[in-house]
Design a protein around this motif. Structure first.
Motif, PDB file in Angstrom:
ATOM      1  N   HIS A   1       0.833  -1.190   0.000  1.00 39.29           N
ATOM      2  CA  HIS A   1       0.000   0.000   0.000  1.00 39.29           C
ATOM      3  C   HIS A   1       0.867   1.239   0.000  1.00 39.29           C
ATOM      4  N   THR A   2       1.969   1.173   0.804  1.00 47.24           N
ATOM      5  CA  THR A   2       2.873   2.312   0.844  1.00 47.24           C
ATOM      6  C   THR A   2       3.548   2.478  -0.517  1.00 47.24           C
ATOM      7  N   TYR A   3       3.953   1.325  -1.055  1.00 46.32           N
ATOM      8  CA  TYR A   3       4.725   1.382  -2.306  1.00 46.32           C
ATOM      9  C   TYR A   3       3.860   1.822  -3.490  1.00 46.32           C
ATOM     10  N   PHE A   4       2.689   1.171  -3.624  1.00 49.18           N
ATOM     11  CA  PHE A   4       1.854   1.454  -4.797  1.00 49.18           C
ATOM     12  C   PHE A   4       0.906   2.629  -4.594  1.00 49.18           C
ATOM     13  N   ASN A   5       0.564   2.843  -3.308  1.00 46.71           N
ATOM     14  CA  ASN A   5      -0.470   3.838  -3.022  1.00 46.71           C
ATOM     15  C   ASN A   5      -1.693   3.562  -3.916  1.00 46.71           C
ATOM     16  N   ASP A   6      -2.025   2.277  -3.969  1.00 51.17           N
ATOM     17  CA  ASP A   6      -3.024   1.834  -4.945  1.00 51.17           C
ATOM     18  C   ASP A   6      -4.257   1.310  -4.215  1.00 51.17           C
ATOM     19  N   PRO A   7      -5.370   2.056  -4.264  1.00 51.52           N
ATOM     20  CA  PRO A   7      -6.578   1.618  -3.544  1.00 51.52           C
ATOM     21  C   PRO A   7      -7.203   0.366  -4.157  1.00 51.52           C
ATOM     22  N   ASP A   8      -6.793   0.055  -5.440  1.00 49.28           N
ATOM     23  CA  ASP A   8      -7.425  -1.096  -6.105  1.00 49.28           C
ATOM     24  C   ASP A   8      -6.694  -2.408  -5.874  1.00 49.28           C
ATOM     25  N   LEU A   9      -5.734  -2.433  -4.964  1.00 47.98           N
ATOM     26  CA  LEU A   9      -5.012  -3.709  -4.729  1.00 47.98           C
ATOM     27  C   LEU A   9      -5.999  -4.783  -4.302  1.00 47.98           C
ATOM     28  N   PRO A  10      -5.860  -5.985  -4.811  1.00 53.30           N
ATOM     29  CA  PRO A  10      -6.837  -7.036  -4.481  1.00 53.30           C
ATOM     30  C   PRO A  10      -6.603  -7.583  -3.068  1.00 53.30           C
ATOM     31  N   CYS A  11      -7.097  -6.842  -2.089  1.00 54.05           N
ATOM     32  CA  CYS A  11      -6.785  -7.205  -0.719  1.00 54.05           C
ATOM     33  C   CYS A  11      -7.969  -7.716   0.094  1.00 54.05           C
ATOM     34  N   THR A  12      -9.116  -7.902  -0.526  1.00 52.01           N
ATOM     35  CA  THR A  12     -10.228  -8.475   0.237  1.00 52.01           C
ATOM     36  C   THR A  12     -10.000  -9.979   0.321  1.00 52.01           C
ATOM     37  N   HIS A  13     -10.776 -10.619   1.193  1.00 53.99           N
ATOM     38  CA  HIS A  13     -10.577 -12.061   1.386  1.00 53.99           C
ATOM     39  C   HIS A  13     -10.785 -12.832   0.082  1.00 53.99           C
ATOM     40  N   ASP A  14     -11.770 -12.366  -0.718  1.00 56.20           N
ATOM     41  CA  ASP A  14     -12.092 -13.091  -1.956  1.00 56.20           C
ATOM     42  C   ASP A  14     -11.038 -12.886  -3.031  1.00 56.20           C
ATOM     43  N   THR A  15     -10.452 -11.676  -3.012  1.00 57.14           N
ATOM     44  CA  THR A  15      -9.550 -11.370  -4.134  1.00 57.14           C
ATOM     45  C   THR A  15      -8.087 -11.584  -3.797  1.00 57.14           C
ATOM     46  N   CYS A  16      -7.744 -11.681  -2.512  1.00 57.79           N
ATOM     47  CA  CYS A  16      -6.324 -11.771  -2.140  1.00 57.79           C
ATOM     48  C   CYS A  16      -5.691 -13.050  -2.679  1.00 57.79           C
ATOM     49  N   PRO A  17      -4.688 -12.916  -3.535  1.00 58.36           N
ATOM     50  CA  PRO A  17      -4.063 -14.104  -4.129  1.00 58.36           C
ATOM     51  C   PRO A  17      -3.318 -14.951  -3.085  1.00 58.36           C
ATOM     52  N   LEU A  18      -2.839 -14.300  -1.997  1.00 55.63           N
ATOM     53  CA  LEU A  18      -2.143 -15.045  -0.939  1.00 55.63           C
ATOM     54  C   LEU A  18      -3.137 -15.988  -0.250  1.00 55.63           C
ATOM     55  N   ASP A  19      -4.312 -15.440   0.112  1.00 53.25           N
ATOM     56  CA  ASP A  19      -5.351 -16.258   0.727  1.00 53.25           C
ATOM     57  C   ASP A  19      -5.723 -17.434  -0.165  1.00 53.25           C
ATOM     58  N   LYS A  20      -5.814 -17.152  -1.476  1.00 53.95           N
ATOM     59  CA  LYS A  20      -6.224 -18.197  -2.425  1.00 53.95           C
ATOM     60  C   LYS A  20      -5.186 -19.322  -2.446  1.00 53.95           C
ATOM     61  N   THR A  21      -3.895 -18.933  -2.427  1.00 57.04           N
ATOM     62  CA  THR A  21      -2.833 -19.943  -2.434  1.00 57.04           C
ATOM     63  C   THR A  21      -2.902 -20.785  -1.151  1.00 57.04           C
TER      64      THR A  21
END
Ligand SMILES: Nc1ncnc2c1ncn2[C@@H]1O[C@H](COP(=O)(O)OP(=O)(O)OP(=O)(O)O)[C@@H](O)[C@H]1O
Ligand SMILES: [Mg+2]
Length: 506
Positions: free
Chosen positions: A58-78
């Motif tokens: 978030h600090t690096y990208f300052n990107d509000p669209d990062l897929p960070c919800t439970h459904d979209t988080c690729p880490l959670d999916k893995t």
């Protein structure tokens, strides 16, 4: 092996990976990061290790669209699936430029198959995405070029299955591309043509291997119509193997029709120029002969009157006068052909002309074995013309027809009105031998005859031509072939007299 050495070796590998990579715990805490990632984020190890990925990115990208919800988080999916996955993202920079990243998440599993760590590596796929876009744009452009081409374009696979058909091809063949599912290229040509086209395509001597230079063929439309086209074609090779074929088609119907019309107009022009110059020649000859001939006949008749009835030279003089009279008839016909003779016009019906002409020759022996079929229109057809001369024309047409049938067959006389051209028409048809192609342009020439010596002078049709033209009409061969010939005589309808008569009747 020394355990610390082993870890050191793994860390070196990890550090030297060419993709920015980090290792995360299931609780998102970053436990390790390689040199490439530090370079990319422009931070030191202590800024990253121990923090969560969210904090860092978030600090690096300052990107509000990062897929960070439970459904979209690729880490959670893995973690959930225990298998790797990736996300593709287009990163937009403040300066307006952008690049593409492919973030790949790979699990490190324990002995029970549970993910205890996740490796996240970032690949810059901007180049691949740019190439993909260029490729996509080129494809789209090519599609538009093919679709907007005025020529019909069609491609087929090795088995002949149709793969592509542009709009012009759909119009030319008469069916949409979607209707070609169960068709092959063999179906778009008349029988045998597809094979012939393929043979030429493969023939090195014919435009080079895999190429078909401009060739005229017939194609078969949805309605079963054969259409002449000009086509070029090519075989599309993949590693020297034939992968597909393509053809470009141009409809030739209009061009051929224009060419034919031009040819006809040229022939007609040549013919009418020839008739005009022959007419001048005939007129010249006729006038030159007319004067001495008048002298011969006049002085011959004078001598004939003066000679005693039993004079020995009287029979010879008779022959001279007879031959001179034949010459006078020829001169008369020549003058009629060259439209130099005087005309006496009156208004009469075309049907009357036909009946009258038939009556004049009815008694001749030559009619005995010929069936005459009258097909005279009940329409009113008054013409204003030289009836005697036109009768001569009709008689000549009838005698020609009977001669052509060798006096066996059917002679049909048909009359009708052509209100489009304003002409009264007479067709004289026979079931005779027809006129050979090479004679077609000569039958109206003076002295052209195929009849034996002494039987025909070859002046009949040329005189008929002159008379028809002199009466603002025309004479032509409507049709000829081995089953017979039809001559068409056209004379302008006398609308004025017809109106006057209908008024007086009305
Ligand atoms: N109905 C026909 N069928 C086939 N050939 C024809 C027909 N009418 C004319 N011809 C051909 O055209 C030639 C010219 O015809 P045209 O009437 O001018 O002369 P002709 O009949 O030969 O002689 P003439 O009419 O002077 O006695 C004929 O010799 C014949 O070859
Ligand atoms: Mg004749």
């Amino acid at each position: 092996m020394d355990k610390s050495l082993e870890i050191d070796w793994r860390m070196r590998v990890f550090d030297s990976l060419s993709f920015p990579t980090l290792i995360l715990r299931p609780n998102r805490i970053i436990v390790s990061v390689n040199q490439k990632m530090l370079e990319k984020l422009q931070v030191s190890k202590s800024d990253v290790v121990g923090k969560t990925c969210r904090d860092v990115f978030h600090t690096y990208f300052n990107d509000p669209d990062l897929p960070c919800t439970h459904d979209t988080c690729p880490l959670d999916k893995t973690l959930r699936d225990g298998v790797g996955n990736s996300i593709l993202r287009q990163i937009r920079l403040d300066d307006g430029s952008s690049y593409w990243e492919d973030r790949v998440f790979s699990p490190i599993l324990d002995d029970t198959g549970r993910a205890i760590y996740v490796i996240e590596s970032i690949r810059d796929v901007t180049r691949t995405k740019t190439l993909e876009k260029i490729f996509h744009d080129i494809r789209e452009f090519m599609d538009r070029v093919v679709q907007s081409s005025a020529s019909g374009i069609l491609a087929a696979d090795r088995s002949g299955k149709i793969l592509l058909m542009n709009q012009a091809a759909e119009e030319l063949f008469g069916y949409p591309f979607t209707a070609t599912q169960n068709m092959t290229v063999a179906d778009i040509y008349p029988e045998g043509v597809a094979k012939e086209v393929m043979k030429k395509l493969r023939d090195e001597a014919y435009g080079g291997k895999g190429k078909l230079p401009v060739t005229r063929v017939n194609i078969l439309t949805a309605r079963g119509e054969k259409i002449p086209v000009e086509m070029t074609g090519a075989i599309i090779y993949e590693d020297d193997r034939e992968a597909a074929t393509m053809g470009i088609y141009n409809d030739l119907r209009e061009r051929l029709a224009v060419g034919k019309k031009l040819e006809e107009a040229q022939t007609q022009l040549i013919q009418s120029e020839k008739m005009a110059s022959l007419g001048r020649l005939a007129a010249g000859v006729a006038h030159e002969i007319n004067n001495p001939l008048t002298g011969i006949l006049m002085y011959g008749s004078l001598i004939q009157e003066k000679l005693a009835p039993d004079h020995p030279l009287l029979p010879s003089l008779g022959f001279i006068l007879e031959d001179a009279e034949r010459c006078r008839d020829i001169v008369k016909n020549l003058l009629a052909y060259s439209r130099q003779s005087s005309t006496t016009r009156n208004s009469f019906s075309l049907n009357t002309l036909v009946e009258e002409s038939l009556r004049l020759i009815r008694d001749q022996k030559l009619f005995m074995t010929v069936t005459i079929s009258r097909n005279l229109s009940s329409d009113w057809m008054l013409v204003y013309a030289d009836q005697n001369k036109l009768s001569q024309v009709v008689i000549n047409l009838i005698i020609n027809a009977i001669d052509a049938m060798n006096r066996q067959g059917v002679l049909t006389l048909t009359t009708y009105r052509n209100d489009e051209t304003g002409m009264a028409c007479l067709e004289v048809s026979d079931t005779g031998c027809g006129i050979p192609k090479e004679n077609l342009s000569r039958v109206f020439d003076p002295f052209f005859t195929t009849k034996e010596m002494g039987k025909g002078t070859g002046l009949g049709l040329s005189t008929a031509y002159g008379i028809a033209k002199d009466n603002a009409g025309d004479i032509s061969i409507k049709q000829t072939g081995p089953n017979g010939t039809t001559f068409l005589l056209e004379i302008p309808l006398d609308h004025e007299s017809m109106e006057m008569m209908s008024e007086s009747i009305g």
